[in-house]
Write an enzyme that holds these catalytic residues in place. Structure first.
Site, PDB file in Angstrom:
ATOM      1  N   HIS A 198       0.820  -1.130   0.169  1.00 17.37           N
ATOM      2  CA  HIS A 198       0.002  -0.019   0.019  1.00 17.37           C
ATOM      3  C   HIS A 198       0.967   1.277  -0.124  1.00 17.37           C
ATOM      4  CE1 HIS A 198      -3.824   2.177   1.456  1.00 17.37           C
ATOM      5  NE2 HIS A 198      -2.999   3.251   1.888  1.00 17.37           N
ATOM      6  N   GLU A 199       1.739   1.273   0.738  1.00 19.73           N
ATOM      7  CA  GLU A 199       2.652   2.306   0.988  1.00 19.73           C
ATOM      8  C   GLU A 199       3.589   2.690  -0.481  1.00 19.73           C
ATOM      9  OE1 GLU A 199       1.939   4.472   3.084  1.00 19.73           O
ATOM     10  OE2 GLU A 199       0.629   3.187   4.348  1.00 19.73           O
ATOM     11  N   HIS A 218       1.593   4.248  -2.904  1.00 15.90           N
ATOM     12  CA  HIS A 218       1.418   5.830  -3.002  1.00 15.90           C
ATOM     13  C   HIS A 218       2.730   6.390  -3.716  1.00 15.90           C
ATOM     14  CE1 HIS A 218      -2.286   6.226  -0.644  1.00 15.90           C
ATOM     15  NE2 HIS A 218      -1.781   5.799   0.460  1.00 15.90           N
ATOM     16  N   HIS A 220      -5.621   6.601  -2.787  1.00 16.21           N
ATOM     17  CA  HIS A 220      -6.843   5.885  -2.489  1.00 16.21           C
ATOM     18  C   HIS A 220      -7.889   5.501  -3.391  1.00 16.21           C
ATOM     19  CE1 HIS A 220      -5.005   7.041   1.856  1.00 16.21           C
ATOM     20  NE2 HIS A 220      -4.768   5.609   1.717  1.00 16.21           N
ATOM     21  N   TYR A 261     -10.044   1.730   1.633  1.00 17.44           N
ATOM     22  CA  TYR A 261     -10.079   1.805   2.967  1.00 17.44           C
ATOM     23  C   TYR A 261     -11.106   0.800   3.395  1.00 17.44           C
ATOM     24  CZ  TYR A 261      -8.976   6.726   3.948  1.00 17.44           C
ATOM     25  OH  TYR A 261      -8.281   8.075   4.227  1.00 17.44           O
TER      26      TYR A 261
HETATM   27 ZN   LIG Z   1      -2.837   5.167   1.992  1.00 12.43          ZN
END
Ligand SMILES: [Zn+2]
Length: 409
Positions: free
Chosen positions: A183-184, A187, A193, A240
């Site tokens: 996930h990081e 980014h 997101h 999320y």
């Molecule tokens: Zn994030």
């Protein structure tokens, strides 16, 4: 042995068992309401490795938030370091450059305080990008722009390439999960997101009444997000979870529409659409598929008709329990010496640098069943420019995990 000596010895044993240093990365992740078991060394080794499936069934993003609530870093949307220029959200010039061979090499340095298990966890998370996309994370030599992957306070990252050394914080106690690391890293590759896409209102309803005013900016929608012409993805590693930022226990903040029961938030790692989006953003021509059901099947293209020349495909099998087992039902490949032409090769893990389970195999003999040592297996199918055949068909299943209790019962 007299009673007193026995008690001292027993106390020593108990201390040795309970005081065994459980790896830091599980600290924040092992709180369960299950009946307490006496911890033995064997149990500790059976704890989920950083790269393995989370047994606790907690969304990736909830893990991130849990850690970040104590972070002193100012963050937007829970885990993104704000850009100096807020208008840069379109991120037109913040992709990482592509080499002439089509590979996007992203230099990185790792925090020297990481221990071996942390380094392995990060490498495993990176290896999936390499197997499924044209993104390669490479050790920095002297490149100007690079990722500095550090155990700072929390799990967070910048959005896209910002220039110079940019921190991706993967804290030792709490961020060492494959999905969190991916996930990081996503980014840093330039992805926002999923639920902040411009078209999100067609796919999810934001339940503002359960979001405190201070958290509402975290649900901002980006009207000019680059959706790459690919569908909205409920199972994105960048989505999320349903209860993220809720101010009322049991009340969801994000509800899929029209069917509210569609699972959102992720526990396993990148989805097929996550991979497709990376490949589209970075112009990668990759043939890669993630198969993440409890069982499933895979075939070479066109099977049982002949496959094409010059193909290069991988399947990542990712079951939820510990071991994935592969069973070939049909196998017919061009036979060459050493299988240098067309071949199938199987790896014990999620990348081509994982140990080999079945080396290059061709011809028409159906290979034996193959069992991986974990829930991950990579199947590679390469064809050259000459001769084709009908290819292969295979099924996979999750082999039931053997717990110590069931072995001894
Ligand atoms: Zn994030």
């Amino acid at each position: 042995m007299d009673l007193k000596r026995f008690l001292v010895f027993a106390a020593f044993l108990l201390h040795a068992a309970l005081g065994f240093p459980i790896q830091e990365n599980y600290e924040n992740s092992t709180a369960t309401t299950e009946p307490t078991e006496v911890t033995t060394q064997e149990d500790i080794y059976e704890s989920p490795l950083p790269t393995e499936t989370d047994e606790e069934d907690e969304d990736i993003f909830d893990k991130i938030l849990k850690v970040n609530k104590d972070s002193s870093q100012f963050l937007q949307e829970g885990d993104i370091v704000p850009r100096r220029s807020r208008s840069a959200i379109n991120c037109r010039h913040c992709n990482w450059p592509q080499s002439s061979d089509g590979i996007v090499r992203i230099p990185y340095v790792l925090d020297p305080t990481y221990e071996e298990s942390h380094v392995k966890g990060i490498h495993d998370a990176m290896a999936e990008f390499e197997a499924l996309t044209c993104i390669n994370f490479v050790k920095r030599k002297a490149e100007r722009d690079y990722l500095s992957i550090r155990s700072a306070d929390g799990c967070w990252s910048n959005y896209g390439r910002v220039g110079g050394g940019q921190t991706v914080s993967v804290m030792k106690g709490g961020c060492m999960w494959k999905g969190v690391i991916q996930h990081e890293l996503e980014h840093a590759l330039g992805f926002l997101h999923e639920h902040s896409r411009s078209d999100r209102d067609k796919h999810v309803k934001i339940m503002w009444e359960y979001i405190s005013p201070a958290d509402r900016p975290d649900f901002k929608k980006f009207e000019n997000s680059n959706n790459l012409g690919l569908p909205y993805d409920y199972s994105s590693v960048m989505h999320y979870g349903p209860y993220t930022f809720t101010n009322t226990t049991g009340k969801a903040t994000i509800v899929p529409i029209p069917d509210g029961s569609v699972p959102i938030g992720q526990r396993q790692g990148m989805s097929n659409l996550d991979v497709a989006k990376i490949n589209k953003l970075y112009n990668c021509s990759r043939c890669s598929t993630i198969l993440d059901g409890p069982s499933g099947s895979l075939t070479s293209a066109n099977h049982p008709k002949n496959y094409s020349d010059n193909t290069n495909c991988v399947w990542l099998l990712r079951t939820r329990s510990r071991k994935v087992s592969l069973h070939f039902q049909a196998f017919q490949l061009q036979k060459t010496r050493g299988c240098q032409g067309d071949y199938v090769k199987v790896y014990d893990g999620s990348s081509k640098s994982s140990p080999v389970l079945m080396d290059k195999t061709c011809g028409s003999k159906i290979p034996n069943d193959i069992v991986a040592s974990s829930n991950l297996m990579l199947v590679e199918f390469i064809t050259d420019g000459a001769h084709t055949a009908s290819g292969f068909q295979a099924t996979f299943t999750a082999v039931r995990r053997q717990r110590r209790s069931s072995i001894h019962n």
